[in-house]
Motif scaffolding. Structure first.
Motif, PDB file in Angstrom:
ATOM      1  N   UNK A   1       0.805  -1.219   0.000  1.00 24.92           N
ATOM      2  CA  UNK A   1       0.000   0.000   0.000  1.00 24.92           C
ATOM      3  C   UNK A   1       0.843   1.276   0.000  1.00 24.92           C
ATOM      4  N   UNK A   2       2.150   1.109   0.049  1.00 28.21           N
ATOM      5  CA  UNK A   2       3.051   2.252  -0.027  1.00 28.21           C
ATOM      6  C   UNK A   2       3.178   3.070   1.235  1.00 28.21           C
ATOM      7  N   UNK A   3       2.570   2.636   2.337  1.00 33.10           N
ATOM      8  CA  UNK A   3       2.575   3.439   3.560  1.00 33.10           C
ATOM      9  C   UNK A   3       3.778   3.174   4.457  1.00 33.10           C
ATOM     10  N   UNK A   4       4.401   2.002   4.319  1.00 31.53           N
ATOM     11  CA  UNK A   4       5.522   1.637   5.200  1.00 31.53           C
ATOM     12  C   UNK A   4       6.737   1.256   4.361  1.00 31.53           C
ATOM     13  N   UNK A   5       7.894   1.670   4.835  1.00 28.92           N
ATOM     14  CA  UNK A   5       9.163   1.310   4.196  1.00 28.92           C
ATOM     15  C   UNK A   5       9.963   0.497   5.191  1.00 28.92           C
ATOM     16  N   UNK A   6      10.620  -0.554   4.706  1.00 26.71           N
ATOM     17  CA  UNK A   6      11.451  -1.394   5.564  1.00 26.71           C
ATOM     18  C   UNK A   6      12.898  -1.341   5.091  1.00 26.71           C
ATOM     19  N   UNK A   7      13.814  -1.329   6.052  1.00 18.21           N
ATOM     20  CA  UNK A   7      15.240  -1.368   5.737  1.00 18.21           C
ATOM     21  C   UNK A   7      15.901  -2.512   6.502  1.00 18.21           C
ATOM     22  N   UNK A   8      16.931  -3.099   5.921  1.00 20.69           N
ATOM     23  CA  UNK A   8      17.686  -4.183   6.547  1.00 20.69           C
ATOM     24  C   UNK A   8      19.159  -3.803   6.542  1.00 20.69           C
ATOM     25  N   UNK A   9      19.843  -4.077   7.661  1.00 23.87           N
ATOM     26  CA  UNK A   9      21.198  -3.566   7.811  1.00 23.87           C
ATOM     27  C   UNK A   9      22.160  -4.601   8.389  1.00 23.87           C
ATOM     28  N   UNK A  10      23.440  -4.303   8.235  1.00 27.53           N
ATOM     29  CA  UNK A  10      24.485  -5.118   8.835  1.00 27.53           C
ATOM     30  C   UNK A  10      24.542  -4.967  10.352  1.00 27.53           C
ATOM     31  N   UNK A  11      23.772  -4.029  10.918  1.00 25.33           N
ATOM     32  CA  UNK A  11      23.754  -3.871  12.375  1.00 25.33           C
ATOM     33  C   UNK A  11      22.816  -4.870  13.059  1.00 25.33           C
ATOM     34  N   UNK A  12      22.396  -5.912  12.315  1.00 20.81           N
ATOM     35  CA  UNK A  12      21.591  -7.034  12.814  1.00 20.81           C
ATOM     36  C   UNK A  12      20.115  -6.683  13.020  1.00 20.81           C
ATOM     37  N   UNK A  13      19.684  -5.536  12.536  1.00 22.77           N
ATOM     38  CA  UNK A  13      18.289  -5.139  12.712  1.00 22.77           C
ATOM     39  C   UNK A  13      17.633  -4.817  11.364  1.00 22.77           C
ATOM     40  N   UNK A  14      16.306  -4.852  11.390  1.00 17.16           N
ATOM     41  CA  UNK A  14      15.493  -4.307  10.308  1.00 17.16           C
ATOM     42  C   UNK A  14      14.599  -3.241  10.932  1.00 17.16           C
ATOM     43  N   UNK A  15      14.314  -2.184  10.178  1.00 16.27           N
ATOM     44  CA  UNK A  15      13.516  -1.088  10.726  1.00 16.27           C
ATOM     45  C   UNK A  15      12.363  -0.760   9.788  1.00 16.27           C
TER      46      UNK A  15
END
Length: 382
Positions: free
Chosen positions: A186-200
């Motif tokens: 729906x385009x309302x949320x963006x997710x990111x994944x990182x080498x810091x062991x988290x996703x946001x």
């Protein structure tokens, strides 16, 4: 009348990055009619292009992006000055494509007529751009980089050659390199994944919604379910995790890979998950049962790239072994084949019963042998 010229081109800084291409020219006008690429090196990303997904863009440890059509004729998209790391196409306008590179730049490409050309360049990042993703409305897009920043860009309405792209918002999103950025259906949320062991998770204005913690090593990939408020992550710690978008809790952990899981995606209307690993294996998981229902081994090295066709009938993967593999969904074909085999078996059983009823034991014996029924063969002998 045509003539074939074989050209060996080596214009990359890296010794391995040499293209071995066969180019077919018109003898009179010397116009390039077709180009066949003979060497790709590592395949880092792939993306389907155009509404019918008739073209495939491939980033191959090179400055140039390779754009293949259905005949494997290849156009080289030039513009980046260092290795291209990521590709992404728009769902609402598949003629638009984004690319990110080690030259810290983003390029916007437009398919016009029979070829693709660069219509925009973004210069805002200070390190390699590892992931790009269009917003569903195509009016903007997102980029993530090794500089730990997540950026929101404006897509120009009528882009021309090498238009300077405008960055409208920047957020220092993670403590280490960002490997992936993804946008919800729906385009309302963006997710990111990182080498810091988290996703946001973020909303469109790049405001943090929450952090998904649970992986023990860097998170390589993140993707949204097409039907549920669920997001999936894959990491170097091997398990694949499903998370609730609403309360940020881990719903399930899928075990199966024995090395880093580099790519994940939902298929079958969100009922299945396909994952690609550093072990060269492509695995298929059932969301309902959390079980691995299929393992496919064709690659001989890391599977860096994976793209799912919009109708989910095909999946394309590429990796460090330089192989570009196309996978086809044969579920319906096998189902029809099983039905056909069952019908044939029923007919043969009926024929066998008719032989016995008519006391045609020799014919019944031959048919039982052909059907591999040893117990019935013994019965007829007795």
């Amino acid at each position: 009348m045509y003539k074939i010229f074989i050209k060996f081109r080596k214009n990359c800084k890296h010794p391995k990055c040499a293209d071995h291409n066969i180019i077919l020219h018109n003898l009179k006008s010397f116009v390039c009619l077709k180009q066949f690429v003979g060497f790709s090196d590592e395949i880092l990303d792939v993306a389907f292009v155009r509404k019918d997904s008739s073209h495939l863009a491939v980033a191959t440890n090179s400055l140039d992006i390779k754009l293949y059509d259905s005949t494997m004729n290849c156009q080289l998209l030039k513009g980046h000055t260092d290795i291209v790391l990521c590709l992404s196409t728009s769902k609402t306008n598949p003629d638009l494509m984004l690319s990110g590179s080690k030259d810290n730049k983003i390029r916007l490409w437009l398919f016009n007529g029979s070829s693709m050309s660069c219509v925009g360049v973004g210069h805002s990042h200070t390190a390699s751009v590892g992931s790009v993703a269009f917003h569903n409305a195509t009016s903007c897009f997102f980029s993530a980089s090794q500089d730990t920043c997540l950026k929101l860009w404006e897509t120009p309405t009528n882009p021309e050659s090498d238009t300077i792209l405008t960055c409208t918002s920047t957020e220092v999103a993670h403590h280490k390199d960002i490997n992936c950025v993804s946008v919800s259906p729906n385009g309302k949320i963006i997710a990111t994944a990182s080498q810091d062991k988290t996703a946001k998770l973020w909303i469109e204005a790049l405001t943090l919604v929450g952090t998904l913690r649970g992986h023990k090593r860097g998170v390589w990939s993140v993707a949204f379910s097409p039907v549920d408020q669920v997001v999936i992550t894959s990491s170097a710690d091997c398990p694949v995790k499903l998370w609730s978008v609403s309360d940020l809790h881990c719903l399930k952990t899928l075990e199966g890979h024995e090395s880093s899981v580099l790519q994940v995606a939902f298929i079958s209307n969100g009922m299945q998950i396909v994952s690609a690993g550093a072990d060269g294996l492509l695995k298929l998981f059932s969301v309902k049962t959390s079980e691995c229902v299929g393992t496919f081994e064709t690659h001989e090295g890391r599977i860096w790239a994976m793209a799912v066709h919009k109708d989910e009938t095909e999946i394309v993967t590429g990796g460090s072994d330089s192989l570009l593999v196309k996978w086809k969904d044969v579920t319906e074909e096998r189902k029809l084949q099983r039905l056909k085999e069952q019908e044939e078996e029923t007919l043969q059983q009926q024929k066998l019963a008719n032989y016995l009823q008519n006391d045609e034991l020799v014919k019944a014996l031959k048919l039982a042998l052909r059907l591999d029924r040893p117990l019935q063969v013994l019965h007829y002998f007795n």
